[in-house]
Write a protein that holds these residues in place. Sequence first.
Motif, PDB file in Angstrom:
ATOM      1  N   CYS A 145      -5.483   9.591  -5.126  1.00 12.43           N
ATOM      2  CA  CYS A 145      -5.483   8.993  -6.471  1.00 12.43           C
ATOM      3  C   CYS A 145      -6.675   9.484  -7.283  1.00 12.43           C
ATOM      4  O   CYS A 145      -6.591   9.596  -8.496  1.00 12.43           O
ATOM      5  CB  CYS A 145      -5.469   7.479  -6.374  1.00 12.43           C
ATOM      6  N   TRP A 152       1.533   5.696   0.671  1.00 10.49           N
ATOM      7  CA  TRP A 152       1.647   6.531   1.857  1.00 10.49           C
ATOM      8  C   TRP A 152       0.544   7.566   1.992  1.00 10.49           C
ATOM      9  O   TRP A 152       0.475   8.264   2.986  1.00 10.49           O
ATOM     10  CB  TRP A 152       2.995   7.266   1.856  1.00 10.49           C
ATOM     11  N   SER A 185       1.597   3.585  -7.611  1.00 10.06           N
ATOM     12  CA  SER A 185       1.759   4.219  -8.918  1.00 10.06           C
ATOM     13  C   SER A 185       1.578   3.198 -10.044  1.00 10.06           C
ATOM     14  O   SER A 185       1.781   1.996  -9.858  1.00 10.06           O
ATOM     15  CB  SER A 185       3.148   4.844  -9.008  1.00 10.06           C
ATOM     16  N   GLU A 241       7.033   2.848   2.889  1.00  8.01           N
ATOM     17  CA  GLU A 241       8.219   3.155   3.691  1.00  8.01           C
ATOM     18  C   GLU A 241       8.010   4.434   4.516  1.00  8.01           C
ATOM     19  O   GLU A 241       8.407   4.503   5.672  1.00  8.01           O
ATOM     20  CB  GLU A 241       9.386   3.339   2.715  1.00  8.01           C
ATOM     21  N   GLY A 293       9.992  -0.818  -0.760  1.00  6.59           N
ATOM     22  CA  GLY A 293       9.318  -1.465  -1.893  1.00  6.59           C
ATOM     23  C   GLY A 293      10.185  -2.554  -2.501  1.00  6.59           C
ATOM     24  O   GLY A 293       9.741  -3.677  -2.736  1.00  6.59           O
ATOM     25  N   ILE A 321       0.826  -1.223   0.000  1.00 12.61           N
ATOM     26  CA  ILE A 321       0.000   0.000   0.000  1.00 12.61           C
ATOM     27  C   ILE A 321       0.861   1.275   0.000  1.00 12.61           C
ATOM     28  O   ILE A 321       2.019   1.245   0.388  1.00 12.61           O
ATOM     29  CB  ILE A 321      -0.979  -0.004   1.204  1.00 12.61           C
ATOM     30  N   GLU A 359       0.065  12.370 -13.905  1.00 19.02           N
ATOM     31  CA  GLU A 359      -0.437  12.539 -12.543  1.00 19.02           C
ATOM     32  C   GLU A 359       0.585  13.345 -11.749  1.00 19.02           C
ATOM     33  O   GLU A 359       1.745  12.956 -11.646  1.00 19.02           O
ATOM     34  CB  GLU A 359      -0.628  11.167 -11.905  1.00 19.02           C
ATOM     35  N   LEU A 412      -4.313   1.970  -9.166  1.00 18.20           N
ATOM     36  CA  LEU A 412      -3.158   2.758  -9.596  1.00 18.20           C
ATOM     37  C   LEU A 412      -3.487   4.247  -9.671  1.00 18.20           C
ATOM     38  O   LEU A 412      -4.387   4.728  -9.001  1.00 18.20           O
ATOM     39  CB  LEU A 412      -2.646   2.188 -10.924  1.00 18.20           C
TER      40      LEU A 412
HETATM   41  P1  NAP Z   1       4.515   3.685  -5.262  1.00 21.12           P
HETATM   42  O1  NAP Z   1       5.840   4.266  -5.337  1.00 21.12           O
HETATM   43  O2  NAP Z   1       4.021   2.902  -6.418  1.00 21.12           O
HETATM   44  O3  NAP Z   1       4.493   2.795  -3.941  1.00 21.12           O
HETATM   45  C1  NAP Z   1       3.382   2.074  -3.525  1.00 21.12           C
HETATM   46  C2  NAP Z   1       3.841   0.896  -2.706  1.00 21.12           C
HETATM   47  O4  NAP Z   1       4.628   0.042  -3.517  1.00 21.12           O
HETATM   48  C3  NAP Z   1       4.719   1.278  -1.525  1.00 21.12           C
HETATM   49  O5  NAP Z   1       4.470   0.407  -0.456  1.00 21.12           O
HETATM   50  C4  NAP Z   1       6.090   1.062  -2.090  1.00 21.12           C
HETATM   51  O6  NAP Z   1       7.060   0.832  -1.108  1.00 21.12           O
HETATM   52  C5  NAP Z   1       5.879  -0.173  -2.927  1.00 21.12           C
HETATM   53  N1  NAP Z   1       6.891  -0.355  -3.954  1.00 21.12           N
HETATM   54  C6  NAP Z   1       7.722   0.564  -4.507  1.00 21.12           C
HETATM   55  N2  NAP Z   1       8.538  -0.029  -5.408  1.00 21.12           N
HETATM   56  C7  NAP Z   1       8.215  -1.340  -5.417  1.00 21.12           C
HETATM   57  C8  NAP Z   1       8.713  -2.475  -6.144  1.00 21.12           C
HETATM   58  N3  NAP Z   1       9.692  -2.380  -7.040  1.00 21.12           N
HETATM   59  N4  NAP Z   1       8.157  -3.679  -5.899  1.00 21.12           N
HETATM   60  C9  NAP Z   1       7.142  -3.800  -5.019  1.00 21.12           C
HETATM   61  N5  NAP Z   1       6.648  -2.778  -4.292  1.00 21.12           N
HETATM   62  C10 NAP Z   1       7.172  -1.556  -4.503  1.00 21.12           C
HETATM   63  O7  NAP Z   1       3.380   4.743  -5.002  1.00 21.12           O
HETATM   64  P2  NAP Z   1       3.436   5.913  -3.949  1.00 21.12           P
HETATM   65  O8  NAP Z   1       4.388   6.906  -4.489  1.00 21.12           O
HETATM   66  O9  NAP Z   1       3.648   5.401  -2.596  1.00 21.12           O
HETATM   67  O10 NAP Z   1       1.900   6.417  -3.991  1.00 21.12           O
HETATM   68  C11 NAP Z   1       1.416   7.286  -4.932  1.00 21.12           C
HETATM   69  C12 NAP Z   1       0.723   6.566  -6.070  1.00 21.12           C
HETATM   70  O11 NAP Z   1      -0.288   5.697  -5.617  1.00 21.12           O
HETATM   71  C13 NAP Z   1       0.017   7.516  -6.988  1.00 21.12           C
HETATM   72  O12 NAP Z   1       0.279   7.178  -8.321  1.00 21.12           O
HETATM   73  C14 NAP Z   1      -1.454   7.311  -6.689  1.00 21.12           C
HETATM   74  O13 NAP Z   1      -2.337   7.636  -7.705  1.00 21.12           O
HETATM   75  C15 NAP Z   1      -1.502   5.887  -6.334  1.00 21.12           C
HETATM   76  N6  NAP Z   1      -2.649   5.598  -5.496  1.00 21.12           N
HETATM   77  C16 NAP Z   1      -3.712   4.949  -6.037  1.00 21.12           C
HETATM   78  C17 NAP Z   1      -4.823   4.665  -5.273  1.00 21.12           C
HETATM   79  C18 NAP Z   1      -6.002   3.954  -5.856  1.00 21.12           C
HETATM   80  O14 NAP Z   1      -6.830   3.500  -5.110  1.00 21.12           O
HETATM   81  N7  NAP Z   1      -6.102   3.814  -7.153  1.00 21.12           N
HETATM   82  C19 NAP Z   1      -4.854   5.040  -3.937  1.00 21.12           C
HETATM   83  C20 NAP Z   1      -3.748   5.709  -3.402  1.00 21.12           C
HETATM   84  C21 NAP Z   1      -2.644   5.970  -4.193  1.00 21.12           C
HETATM   85  P3  NAP Z   1       7.967   2.056  -0.555  1.00 21.12           P
HETATM   86  O15 NAP Z   1       7.056   3.043   0.024  1.00 21.12           O
HETATM   87  O16 NAP Z   1       8.795   1.403   0.461  1.00 21.12           O
HETATM   88  O17 NAP Z   1       8.718   2.581  -1.737  1.00 21.12           O
END
Ligand code: NAP
Length: 496
Positions: free
Chosen positions: A300, A167, A245, A194, A224, A165, A397, A267
Motif C-alpha cells: 500500500c 492478501w 482497497s 480469500e 469478502g 485484512i 493505484e 486503504l
Molecule cells: P480488498 O479487495 O479491498 O479486500 C480487502 C479485504 O476486504 C479482504 O479480506 C476482502 O475479502 C474483504 N472484502 C472484499 N469485499 C468486501 C465487502 N464487500 N465487504 C467486506 N469485506 C470485503 O483489497 P485487496 O485487493 O485484498 O488488497 C489490496 C488493497 O489493499 C490495495 O488497495 C492496498 O493499497 C490496500 N492495502 C492497504 C494497506 C494499508 O495499510 N493502508 C495495507 C495493505 C493493503 P476477499 O479477499 O475475500 O475478497
Amino acid sequence: MSLHPAIGAAARAFLEKQHQLIIDGKGVASRSGNRGKVFDPATGGVIATVAEADASDVDVAVAAARRAFEGPWAKTTPAQRARMMFRFAELIEANGDELAELESINSGKPLVFCKMGDVVGIAEMARYMAGWATKIGGETHNVSLPGEWHAYTLREPVGVVGQIIPWNFPLNMAMWKIAPALACGCTVVLKPAEHTPLTALRLAELALEAGIPPGVLNVLTGRGNPVGAAIAEHPDVDKVAFTGSTDVGRRIAQMATGNLKRVSLELGGKSPVIVFPDADLAAAAAGVSSSIFFHAGQVCAAGSRLYVHERAFDQVIDAVSKRAREIKVGHGLDAGVEMGPVISQRQLDSVSRYIQSGEEQGAKIVAGGKRIGDQGYFVQPTVLTGVEPGMAVHDEEIFGPVLCAMSFNDDDLERIVAAANNSPYGLASSVWTRDLRVAHKVARRLKAGIVNVNTHSSPDASLPYGGYKQSGWGRERGADVLKLYTEVKAVAVKLD
Ligand code: NAP
Ligand code: MG
C-alpha cells in the motif's frame, strides 16, 4: 496438490490439513459445509483447501468473542495478557520457518523477506503491543467546578472487534490488528483475505498454544461478501478495523452505520518519492527500486510516483531501469529470487491493463512492461517515463511493479510538493536529499501519514501508520493504535 520442493515437513503437514474455521478455540466446519481452494500464485496450483464461512458463521463467532470478552478475557490482568502475548511472540519465532514457508508459497513473496520481514516483524509487533498492555490507563483531572471534586478517566477495551485484512501481507496485517486489540483487552473475529487464509489460521493455533483463551481470537476464512460484509454490519460487533482497497473501505464505513460501530480504515496509496539532485543518487536509486519492486509493488505504501530533479533524472532512471532488468523474478521459494508473482490472474490482468493504458496515453516504457512466461502471475519490473496527471497510471493505484517517473525542473518547493500532493491518496512518501532544511520543509508540507527521509521504508512497531485523505481513518502501530481499541470514560466524583 503440487507443492514446491522447498516446503518443509511442518508446512507440508499444515497444508495437507482439513482446515476449519477457528471459533471458540476449536476448528469447526462452516455451517454451509462449503470449502474454498487456496493457490500458489507462482504456479496457479492448488496448495490447500479451507472452510468457507458465511453470515451464519459470523453470528456464531461474534457470540463466542462476546462470551470471551465478558468472561475469561475480562478477568485477566494486563500483566497476564502481556505474558500470553510474549509467549505468543516466542511461539511465532519457534515456528518461524513454517510460517515463512506458508506465507511465501501462498502470497508469492520471496522466502527471505517472509523470514526477515514478516515473521521477525510480527514477533516484534506482538512484543511491542504486549508492553503496552500494562501501561494503558487514564488520567486525573483538575476540574474548576464549584466545590471539591475527584475526576479521572478510565480507558476501557472497546469490546468485540471485527478485523478484515488483505492478501499482500497476510502475517503482518493480521498481527497489526490482533496485537493492539488483545493488549487493550478486546476480543477478535478476524477475516483474512480469500487468497491468503493460511497463516492467520496458524497464528490462531499458536495463540491458543500461548494460553490466550478460546474465543479471544476467532478466524473466519471466506469471501469478502458475505463474511466481511456480515462482520461490518453486525449489530454486536463494537468496532471494525479494515485494511484493503479504498472502494471496499468506503463500503465498510457505510455498513458500519447500523450500530454506529467504531471504524478504522487502512486503504490504498499512490505514494510519491521525491529525489533532489544533492541526494546520494546511488542510494536513492536503490531505494526507489525497492520501494516499487518489493513484493511486486503489492504494497500500500509502494513508491509508485517518482519525482526526480531534471539534473539527476537520467542518472536515477538509468540506475532504476538497470535494476529492473536485473531483478531475479521467480517462485518465492527458489533460491536467490528477489521478486515473486502478483497474487492472481485478476491482478495480473489489471496490472497489464494499466501498463497498456499508460503506453496508449503517451507514457514511455523504459524497462519491463510484459508478463513473464505463461505459468503463474509474473510481471516484469516496469519503469514508465513521460507520465502526467490525468493518465490512469498517474492517478490510480496500480498495486503492481510499475514505477511512474516524472521530473521537476525548478527548486520551488511549493510546486514540487503540490505535484506530490496531487492525489486523492495520502499514505506514505519519501524525500531524498542531504539538505536538512529541504527535508524538514517538505516533510511538513506533504499530505501523507508517513514521510521517510533518505529511505522509503520504516517498518517499526512504534511508528504510527495510516493515511491522510482517502488513504484511511486512524493510525495503526505505535501508541496511537491504542485509541482505536479503547473507549475513554470520564468519572467525576463530587466530594462535598
Ligand atoms: P480488498 O479487495 O479491498 O479486500 C480487502 C479485504 O476486504 C479482504 O479480506 C476482502 O475479502 C474483504 N472484502 C472484499 N469485499 C468486501 C465487502 N464487500 N465487504 C467486506 N469485506 C470485503 O483489497 P485487496 O485487493 O485484498 O488488497 C489490496 C488493497 O489493499 C490495495 O488497495 C492496498 O493499497 C490496500 N492495502 C492497504 C494497506 C494499508 O495499510 N493502508 C495495507 C495493505 C493493503 P476477499 O479477499 O475475500 O475478497
Ligand atoms: Mg479484492
